[in-house]
Design an enzyme around this catalytic site. Structure first.
Site, short mmCIF file in Angstrom:
data_model
loop_
_atom_site.label_atom_id
_atom_site.label_comp_id
_atom_site.label_asym_id
_atom_site.label_seq_id
_atom_site.Cartn_x
_atom_site.Cartn_y
_atom_site.Cartn_z
N LYS A 54 0.84 -1.20 0.00
CA LYS A 54 0.00 0.00 0.00
C LYS A 54 0.87 1.25 0.00
CE LYS A 54 -3.70 -2.47 2.34
NZ LYS A 54 -4.35 -2.83 3.61
N GLN A 98 -4.40 -1.31 9.89
CA GLN A 98 -4.18 -2.64 9.30
C GLN A 98 -4.58 -3.72 10.31
OE1 GLN A 98 -3.02 -3.27 6.06
NE2 GLN A 98 -3.59 -5.38 6.55
N ASP A 124 -11.05 2.92 4.63
CA ASP A 124 -11.44 1.50 4.55
C ASP A 124 -12.94 1.36 4.67
OD1 ASP A 124 -9.48 -0.31 3.94
OD2 ASP A 124 -8.71 -0.47 5.99
#
Ligand code: NDP
Length: 312
Positions: A54, A98, A124
């Site tokens: 990412k 994460q 997200d």
């Protein structure tokens, strides 16, 4: 029949290229690049690889990345302090936590952290406000993996409206939001999970079969209607040479790589599905790169929306 392979990697590169003018516009108007704050906790090797991918993609596009990597011994409060810093910062546009986070923080900890993220920076899209907006079909930020799958279907001109979509897996990250997004696009959606009886026969009624169960090569040809589109979300690392030898040819490049590394990535879909499906995403090179590309899209979306709301 041999399925056509849906090139997620290539499409991800195109999506990122298309973002460049938007990033340039933001830079001109905002005087800085969009910035993504990433919180990584502990030393899970797979998470480290995901975060590295990412970060690399973001930096290639000229985005700023603020990676905070806390040790596995850190407390939940320390993680919340990091999120608060990202929330309050003028220059952080997107925030990503994460997962997985340390088990010792308790079963509600990831939800607590997602709820801590400002919804406008929630790239997200796991905050309950964004989940609710998705249910009502008025979301601005949508979860990256399902968005990538929708983008792949649209750009590959695979019909969604009126099709029977079967989604195997009901996680909050993939299965549930994707089912909702397919429903908004007028598919007839069936969601299956670990307590669903007759899974293979339900799956075999799908025009569009999405598999996100986290079980290596679980879906075999008998789950698939001839000609169906199969989207393999799974990413599983396998190490058993006996299993690997049933999946790839002994003299292939992948076999040599497996012998060197001692492991190989496979999806949730068995390679024999290729003989039955009409179209299929590969692993690696399918949904994974699209997830990263959609994170870039969401970061630029969030940055642009914040800039507009600051100037209006
Ligand atoms: P979860 O473990 O959160 O969810 C798995 C789902 O599959 C659950 O709903 C579970 O049912 C269901 N399931 C498990 N076993 C069976 C079974 N035998 N029969 C039917 N259903 C079953 O996984 P995620 O959704 O987070 O991830 C799924 C896979 O996708 C993983 O391999 C993960 O690594 C990968 N992934 C890939 C991404 C990408 O970018 N390509 C992004 C995110 C995930 P129940 O709810 O009843 O327990």
């Amino acid at each position: 029949m041999s399925a056509s392979i849906l090139d997620g990697k290539g499409l991800a590169a195109t999506i990122c290229e298309e973002l460049i003018p938007r990033i340039d516009d933001f830079l001109r108007s905002g005087g800085r690049p969009p910035q993504l704050g990433i919180l990584l906790v502990g030393d899970n090797p797979a998470s480290e690889v995901y975060v590295r991918n990412k970060r690399r993609r973001a930096e290639e596009l000229g985005l700023d990345v603020d990676l905070v990597h806390l040790p596995a011994t850190a407390s939940l409060d320390e993680a919340k302090l990091t999120i608060n810093r990202f929330n309050e910062s003028e220059s952080h546009d997107g925030i990503l936590v994460q997962v997985p986070i340390p088990l010792g923080w308790g079963s509600d900890a990831s939800r607590e952290l997602f709820e801590q993220i400002h919804p406008a920076k929630d790239v997200d899209s796991f905050h309950s406000i964004n989940v609710g907006r998705l249910m009502q079909n008025r979301a601005t930020l949508m979860p990256c993996t399902p968005s990538g799958i929708i983008e792949l279907l649209l750009r590959s001109e695979i019909a969604i409206e009126g099709q029977h979509a079967v989604v195997l897996g009901r996680s909050e990250i993939v299965g549930r939001p994707l089912a909702m997004m397919l429903l908004h696009r007028h598919a007839t959606v069936t969601i299956c999970h670990s307590r669903t009886p007759n899974l293979a026969s339900i799956a075999a009624t799908a025009d569009l079969l999405v598999v996100a169960v986290g079980r290596p090569v679980f879906v075999t040809h008998d789950f698939v209607k001839p000609g169906a589109t199969v989207i393999d979300v799974g990413i599983n690392r396998i190490t058993d040479p006996d299993l690997v030898s049933t999946l790839i040819a002994a003299d292939s490049v992948r076999w040599k790589a497996f012998k060197q590394r001692g492991s190989m990535l496979v999806g949730d879909v068995h390679p024999d599905v290729q003989k039955v499906a009409g179209a299929l995403t590969p692993v690696p090179g399918g949904v994974g790169p699209l997830t990263v590309a959609m994170l870039m899209v969401n970061t630029v979306e969030a940055a642009t929306a914040r800039l507009l709301s600051n100037t209006s």
